[in-house]
Design a protein around this motif. Structure first.
Motif, PDB file in Angstrom:
ATOM      1  N   GLY A  10       0.644  -0.938  -0.262  1.00 58.48           N
ATOM      2  CA  GLY A  10      -0.135   0.034   0.148  1.00 58.48           C
ATOM      3  C   GLY A  10       1.041   1.355  -0.182  1.00 58.48           C
ATOM      4  N   VAL A  11       1.796   1.569   1.100  1.00 57.56           N
ATOM      5  CA  VAL A  11       2.743   2.455   0.905  1.00 57.56           C
ATOM      6  C   VAL A  11       3.808   2.490  -0.863  1.00 57.56           C
ATOM      7  N   VAL A  12       3.749   1.570  -1.278  1.00 59.48           N
ATOM      8  CA  VAL A  12       4.796   1.680  -2.622  1.00 59.48           C
ATOM      9  C   VAL A  12       3.514   2.455  -3.559  1.00 59.48           C
ATOM     10  N   ALA A  13       1.956   2.024  -3.196  1.00 56.62           N
ATOM     11  CA  ALA A  13       0.798   1.946  -3.967  1.00 56.62           C
ATOM     12  C   ALA A  13       0.509   3.507  -4.316  1.00 56.62           C
ATOM     13  N   ALA A  62       0.996   6.752  -6.681  1.00 56.42           N
ATOM     14  CA  ALA A  62       0.113   6.828  -7.285  1.00 56.42           C
ATOM     15  C   ALA A  62       0.574   8.389  -6.958  1.00 56.42           C
ATOM     16  N   VAL A  63       1.057   9.011  -6.154  1.00 56.85           N
ATOM     17  CA  VAL A  63       1.520  10.709  -6.516  1.00 56.85           C
ATOM     18  C   VAL A  63       3.097  10.464  -7.163  1.00 56.85           C
ATOM     19  N   SER A  64       3.079   9.901  -7.533  1.00 56.47           N
ATOM     20  CA  SER A  64       4.813  10.500  -8.745  1.00 56.47           C
ATOM     21  C   SER A  64       4.118  10.004 -10.331  1.00 56.47           C
ATOM     22  N   GLY A  65       3.121   9.465 -10.255  1.00 60.03           N
ATOM     23  CA  GLY A  65       1.781   9.176 -11.504  1.00 60.03           C
ATOM     24  C   GLY A  65       1.447  10.143 -11.281  1.00 60.03           C
ATOM     25  N   LEU A  66       0.731  10.906 -10.652  1.00 57.16           N
ATOM     26  CA  LEU A  66      -0.452  11.855 -10.760  1.00 57.16           C
ATOM     27  C   LEU A  66       0.604  13.257 -11.170  1.00 57.16           C
ATOM     28  N   PRO A  86      -5.492  11.285   5.707  1.00 59.11           N
ATOM     29  CA  PRO A  86      -4.248  11.812   4.857  1.00 59.11           C
ATOM     30  C   PRO A  86      -3.328  11.455   4.238  1.00 59.11           C
ATOM     31  N   THR A  87      -3.686  10.292   3.232  1.00 62.17           N
ATOM     32  CA  THR A  87      -3.751   9.920   2.053  1.00 62.17           C
ATOM     33  C   THR A  87      -3.989  10.721   0.733  1.00 62.17           C
ATOM     34  N   ALA A  88      -6.015  11.257   0.988  1.00 60.83           N
ATOM     35  CA  ALA A  88      -6.730  11.699   0.226  1.00 60.83           C
ATOM     36  C   ALA A  88      -5.964  13.370   0.450  1.00 60.83           C
ATOM     37  N   LEU A  89      -5.333  13.944   1.550  1.00 68.57           N
ATOM     38  CA  LEU A  89      -4.783  15.637   1.409  1.00 68.57           C
ATOM     39  C   LEU A  89      -3.694  14.994   0.444  1.00 68.57           C
ATOM     40  N   VAL A  90      -2.214  13.933   0.822  1.00 67.89           N
ATOM     41  CA  VAL A  90      -1.711  13.999   0.425  1.00 67.89           C
ATOM     42  C   VAL A  90      -1.860  14.221  -1.457  1.00 67.89           C
ATOM     43  N   LEU A  91      -2.113  13.014  -1.970  1.00 63.10           N
ATOM     44  CA  LEU A  91      -2.817  13.266  -3.455  1.00 63.10           C
ATOM     45  C   LEU A  91      -2.840  14.652  -3.661  1.00 63.10           C
ATOM     46  N   ALA A  92      -4.077  15.313  -3.250  1.00 68.34           N
ATOM     47  CA  ALA A  92      -4.074  16.471  -3.865  1.00 68.34           C
ATOM     48  C   ALA A  92      -2.996  17.413  -3.344  1.00 68.34           C
ATOM     49  N   LEU A  93      -2.427  17.281  -2.087  1.00 65.66           N
ATOM     50  CA  LEU A  93      -1.261  18.472  -2.568  1.00 65.66           C
ATOM     51  C   LEU A  93      -0.246  18.167  -3.847  1.00 65.66           C
ATOM     52  N   THR A  94      -0.278  16.733  -4.255  1.00 64.33           N
ATOM     53  CA  THR A  94       0.564  16.691  -5.500  1.00 64.33           C
ATOM     54  C   THR A  94       0.047  17.425  -6.483  1.00 64.33           C
ATOM     55  N   ALA A  95      -1.492  16.672  -6.911  1.00 67.37           N
ATOM     56  CA  ALA A  95      -2.299  17.436  -7.555  1.00 67.37           C
ATOM     57  C   ALA A  95      -2.063  19.017  -7.876  1.00 67.37           C
TER      58      ALA A  95
END
Length: 360
Positions: free
Chosen positions: A242-245, A249-253, A328-337
């Protein structure tokens, strides 16, 4: 409803002591009964002990029982789970008696009283009131089994998960009185920080009979974790994946958004030429990036939340679903975007419109 929360705290506060009597070594029925009575009185004298339940089946397991209603033919008997219980079982286990009464010490001798759960009533289509109705039961799986008659004296709830009674789940279950002198017994001792009682339990058993130590003394939580070590390893592996995923996801986004935004440089030039400001370009790109991330998060939540709830329902000692873990996962992805959109959009919007219009 605080029931599940209270029951989850039961796992580390229930100590299981398993005893197996050597019937070849002068352990007849009277000696076994005397041993259990003395053990029970010694443990109850400890002020830390809240209650003691007994079962004659192993932890997190049960037996099978063939059951007939009065109108059933012998070949029509159906099977249900069976658990032989004694002591404070219905207080310690989280299984509540809803109607009628619990099993008593006198029932151990007569062997004519049983408690059934609501799933049993539904599966066997018993009319209410179920208390007082007669059944025929047999532990034998043979077709020519000779059943004995029993009377339903109580109706129990499904176990509050997770607890001693959790292994029955929602299956039809018959609770039988504990045999007077079983060969095997599991004592379920309820106490705060039950693991601290383990040495005292071993000493009590050794004092009663130095040649018959308990072959297993551990908390319910330890028992579950040890017996499900393979599942625990799978869970740890899944957590690592899950951490790897998440990293992928962060790098891909970031890569997708950072790649697509520069391709729109000529579009930004047209907007700048028509009077749009740099801030307008940045806001537009950030809004689109966040919408893209939002669609992905919504799809992930729709698929992942039911899965997490189902995992906890089937593996009670896993963590309950908590939105604060997902946030926190959702916030990380939103911040990445936001970062992936803001950096190239800011760069593209800062150049002259004439230069942006000539961009390939």
């Amino acid at each position: 409803d605080t029931g599940p929360v209270i029951a989850e705290a039961r796992a580390p506060h229930t100590l299981i002591a398993e005893l197996r009597f050597d019937v070849q070594r002068n352990y007849g029925p009277a000696e076994r009964r005397a041993f259990l009575d003395t053990f029970d009185s010694h443990m109850r004298a400890d002020g830390r002990v809240r209650g003691i339940a007994y079962t004659s089946s192993g932890p997190l397991s049960n037996a099978s029982l063939r059951v007939w209603r009065p109108v059933d033919l012998l070949e029509a008997g159906k099977f249900a789970d069976a658990v032989n219980v004694g002591g404070d079982y219905f207080d310690v286990s989280g299984v509540r008696v809803l109607r009628g009464r619990a099993l008593t010490e006198s029932d151990m001798a007569s062997r004519t009283a049983v408690v059934v759960n609501e799933a049993f009533i539904a599966d066997f289509q018993l009319a209410e009131p179920a208390v007082g109705q007669s059944l025929r039961i047999s532990a034998s799986t043979e077709e020519n089994a000779s059943p004995r008659h029993v009377t339903i004296v109580g109706v129990a709830s499904a176990p509050v998960s997770p607890g001693i009674g959790d292994f029955q789940g929602e299956d039809p279950t018959v609770y039988l009185p504990l045999p007077v002198s079983p060969n095997y017994i599991a004592a379920w001792i309820s106490a705060d920080n039950a693991a601290l009682l383990a040495d005292d339990v071993r000493r009590t058993i050794a004092d009663l009979d130095p040649e018959m130590p308990a072959f297993a003394v551990r908390t319910l939580q330890d028992h579950f974790e040890e017996d499900n070590e393979t599942l625990a390893m799978i869970a740890r592996t899944a957590g690592g994946l899950g951490v790897v995923a998440l990293l992928l996801a962060v790098s891909g986004l970031y890569s997708v958004i950072a790649f697509l935004v520069p391709l729109r440089t000529s579009e930004f030039g047209i907007r700048l030429a028509l009077g749009a400001g740099s801030a307008d370009i940045v806001r537009m790109v950030l809004g689109q990036a966040l919408r893209l991330a939002g669609v992905g998060l919504a799809a992930g939540a729709a698929l992942g939340v039911p899965l997490l709830i189902a995992l906890h329902a089937n593996f009670p000692f896993t963590e309950r679903f908590d939105p604060m873990i997902i946030l926190p996962t959702a916030l990380v992805l939103a911040l990445t975007a936001v970062v992936a959109g803001w950096v190239p959009a800011r760069r593209a919007s800062s150049i002259q419109a004439s230069v942006a219009l000539r961009a390939e």
